[in-house]
Motif scaffolding. Structure first.
Motif, PDB file in Angstrom:
ATOM      1  N   ARG A   1       0.822  -1.226   0.000  1.00 25.38           N
ATOM      2  CA  ARG A   1       0.000   0.000   0.000  1.00 25.38           C
ATOM      3  C   ARG A   1       0.853   1.273   0.000  1.00 25.38           C
ATOM      4  O   ARG A   1       0.342   2.348  -0.261  1.00 25.38           O
ATOM      5  CB  ARG A   1      -0.959   0.005   1.185  1.00 25.38           C
ATOM      6  N   ALA A   2       2.145   1.153   0.257  1.00 24.85           N
ATOM      7  CA  ALA A   2       3.042   2.312   0.221  1.00 24.85           C
ATOM      8  C   ALA A   2       3.580   2.557  -1.190  1.00 24.85           C
ATOM      9  O   ALA A   2       4.416   3.435  -1.389  1.00 24.85           O
ATOM     10  CB  ALA A   2       4.192   2.111   1.196  1.00 24.85           C
ATOM     11  N   GLY A   3       3.067   1.830  -2.169  1.00 23.14           N
ATOM     12  CA  GLY A   3       3.517   1.986  -3.554  1.00 23.14           C
ATOM     13  C   GLY A   3       3.353   3.396  -4.086  1.00 23.14           C
ATOM     14  O   GLY A   3       4.147   3.847  -4.916  1.00 23.14           O
ATOM     15  N   ASN A   4       2.328   4.113  -3.625  1.00 24.23           N
ATOM     16  CA  ASN A   4       2.142   5.483  -4.101  1.00 24.23           C
ATOM     17  C   ASN A   4       3.326   6.365  -3.718  1.00 24.23           C
ATOM     18  O   ASN A   4       3.759   7.220  -4.495  1.00 24.23           O
ATOM     19  CB  ASN A   4       0.820   6.067  -3.599  1.00 24.23           C
ATOM     20  N   PHE A   5       3.909   6.138  -2.530  1.00 23.81           N
ATOM     21  CA  PHE A   5       5.044   6.958  -2.133  1.00 23.81           C
ATOM     22  C   PHE A   5       6.351   6.478  -2.742  1.00 23.81           C
ATOM     23  O   PHE A   5       7.297   7.261  -2.894  1.00 23.81           O
ATOM     24  CB  PHE A   5       5.105   7.112  -0.616  1.00 23.81           C
ATOM     25  N   VAL A   6       6.417   5.209  -3.168  1.00 22.50           N
ATOM     26  CA  VAL A   6       7.534   4.778  -4.012  1.00 22.50           C
ATOM     27  C   VAL A   6       7.484   5.595  -5.296  1.00 22.50           C
ATOM     28  O   VAL A   6       8.508   6.093  -5.773  1.00 22.50           O
ATOM     29  CB  VAL A   6       7.455   3.257  -4.319  1.00 22.50           C
ATOM     30  N   MET A   7       6.286   5.771  -5.834  1.00 21.10           N
ATOM     31  CA  MET A   7       6.125   6.542  -7.074  1.00 21.10           C
ATOM     32  C   MET A   7       6.524   8.003  -6.883  1.00 21.10           C
ATOM     33  O   MET A   7       7.197   8.581  -7.738  1.00 21.10           O
ATOM     34  CB  MET A   7       4.674   6.449  -7.579  1.00 21.10           C
ATOM     35  N   LEU A   8       6.109   8.619  -5.788  1.00 22.38           N
ATOM     36  CA  LEU A   8       6.504  10.007  -5.532  1.00 22.38           C
ATOM     37  C   LEU A   8       8.027  10.096  -5.405  1.00 22.38           C
ATOM     38  O   LEU A   8       8.641  11.024  -5.949  1.00 22.38           O
ATOM     39  CB  LEU A   8       5.818  10.550  -4.275  1.00 22.38           C
ATOM     40  N   GLY A   9       8.634   9.138  -4.714  1.00 23.29           N
ATOM     41  CA  GLY A   9      10.090   9.130  -4.607  1.00 23.29           C
ATOM     42  C   GLY A   9      10.765   9.006  -5.962  1.00 23.29           C
ATOM     43  O   GLY A   9      11.761   9.675  -6.241  1.00 23.29           O
ATOM     44  N   ALA A  10      10.206   8.165  -6.843  1.00 23.95           N
ATOM     45  CA  ALA A  10      10.775   7.987  -8.186  1.00 23.95           C
ATOM     46  C   ALA A  10      10.656   9.255  -9.023  1.00 23.95           C
ATOM     47  O   ALA A  10      11.494   9.518  -9.883  1.00 23.95           O
ATOM     48  CB  ALA A  10      10.100   6.813  -8.889  1.00 23.95           C
ATOM     49  N   ALA A  11       9.636  10.061  -8.772  1.00 27.75           N
ATOM     50  CA  ALA A  11       9.461  11.321  -9.506  1.00 27.75           C
ATOM     51  C   ALA A  11      10.233  12.472  -8.871  1.00 27.75           C
ATOM     52  O   ALA A  11      10.475  13.495  -9.516  1.00 27.75           O
ATOM     53  CB  ALA A  11       7.972  11.677  -9.583  1.00 27.75           C
ATOM     54  N   SER A  12      10.646  12.314  -7.625  1.00 30.50           N
ATOM     55  CA  SER A  12      11.240  13.420  -6.872  1.00 30.50           C
ATOM     56  C   SER A  12      12.476  14.055  -7.514  1.00 30.50           C
ATOM     57  O   SER A  12      12.658  15.267  -7.387  1.00 30.50           O
ATOM     58  CB  SER A  12      11.537  12.996  -5.431  1.00 30.50           C
ATOM     59  N   PRO A  13      13.338  13.315  -8.239  1.00 27.22           N
ATOM     60  CA  PRO A  13      14.482  13.992  -8.862  1.00 27.22           C
ATOM     61  C   PRO A  13      14.080  15.022  -9.924  1.00 27.22           C
ATOM     62  O   PRO A  13      14.879  15.882 -10.284  1.00 27.22           O
ATOM     63  CB  PRO A  13      15.275  12.846  -9.499  1.00 27.22           C
ATOM     64  N   PHE A  14      12.846  14.947 -10.407  1.00 25.90           N
ATOM     65  CA  PHE A  14      12.389  15.842 -11.475  1.00 25.90           C
ATOM     66  C   PHE A  14      11.480  16.953 -10.956  1.00 25.90           C
ATOM     67  O   PHE A  14      10.980  17.758 -11.736  1.00 25.90           O
ATOM     68  CB  PHE A  14      11.658  15.024 -12.553  1.00 25.90           C
ATOM     69  N   ILE A  15      11.244  16.972  -9.649  1.00 21.53           N
ATOM     70  CA  ILE A  15      10.389  17.980  -9.021  1.00 21.53           C
ATOM     71  C   ILE A  15      11.299  18.948  -8.279  1.00 21.53           C
ATOM     72  O   ILE A  15      12.136  18.535  -7.479  1.00 21.53           O
ATOM     73  CB  ILE A  15       9.390  17.324  -8.031  1.00 21.53           C
ATOM     74  N   GLU A  16      11.139  20.228  -8.536  1.00 23.59           N
ATOM     75  CA  GLU A  16      12.022  21.232  -7.942  1.00 23.59           C
ATOM     76  C   GLU A  16      11.594  21.612  -6.523  1.00 23.59           C
ATOM     77  O   GLU A  16      11.362  22.780  -6.225  1.00 23.59           O
ATOM     78  CB  GLU A  16      12.087  22.461  -8.837  1.00 23.59           C
ATOM     79  N   ILE A  17      11.487  20.608  -5.678  1.00 24.94           N
ATOM     80  CA  ILE A  17      11.211  20.811  -4.257  1.00 24.94           C
ATOM     81  C   ILE A  17      12.261  19.998  -3.506  1.00 24.94           C
ATOM     82  O   ILE A  17      12.494  18.834  -3.851  1.00 24.94           O
ATOM     83  CB  ILE A  17       9.795  20.324  -3.876  1.00 24.94           C
TER      84      ILE A  17
END
Length: 193
Positions: A139-155
């Protein structure tokens, strides 16, 4: 700085939790943020999407125009394809490789993956497996996805972690820790991809 993100998936996959964590991270970073979401079908396993616009300048619309999204973050591979017309040239598609087959004419998984792999800037990740291995809960897969996108997000990554703490603190440290492990595992995967 401006990042336009389309979050896409199926009801119950945690799209709105990703949006809440991202929103909290943006506000913590004193950024402007606008969000528009569709989740009426989420209770029936239908399409769920959220447009997230984050900038250091005022934002006047919460909608993302076609051919202008910087990132499509999808927790379901077919949903990534649904929003491709919104992706700008040079934008990233970050998607889970695990399909959520909820319709009778769901496309062949191999054809779906072939189309996604042909995109010039993509990260395809088995978020379900990584969530199970890193956080002990699929169920934590959604935050795996956010982590995978994080290098491309300027935050700053630390603000994403704080966003998770903010939205899950009332559920206890175990839930916070599980989601942080998933976030970190997703980021590590993307950095090594």
């Amino acid at each position: 700085m401006k990042t336009d993100i389309i979050l896409a998936g199926v009801g119950g996959q945690g799209i709105l939790s990703i949006a809440a964590a991202l929103g909290s991270a943006a506000l913590t970073n004193n950024l402007y943020m606008k969000q528009a979401e569709t989740h009426g079908m989420s209770q029936r396993g239908g399409d769920v999407q959220s447009f997230m616009r984050i900038s250091d300048q005022p934002i006047y619309s919460d909608l993302i125009a076609k051919s202008s999204a910087d990132i499509i973050l999808s927790v379901e591979p077919m949903e990534a394809l649904r929003y491709l017309p919104y992706l700008r040239k040079g934008g990233y598609v970050v998607t889970n490789s695990t399909p959520f087959i909820n319709i009778p004419d769901y496309p062949e998984t191999e054809e779906l993956m072939k189309t996604l792999r042909a995109l010039p800037r993509q990260v395809i990740i088995d978020a379900d497996q990584i969530a199970k291995e890193s956080a002990g809960n699929v169920r934590a897969g959604n935050f795996v996805m956010l982590g995978a996108a994080s290098p491309f997000i300027e935050i700053p990554f630390g603000y994403l972690e704080e966003g998770i703490r903010a939205i899950f603190s009332r559920k206890g440290e175990e839930v916070v820790g599980m989601n942080l492990k998933a976030l970190r595992a997703g980021r590590e995967f993307a950095q090594n991809y």
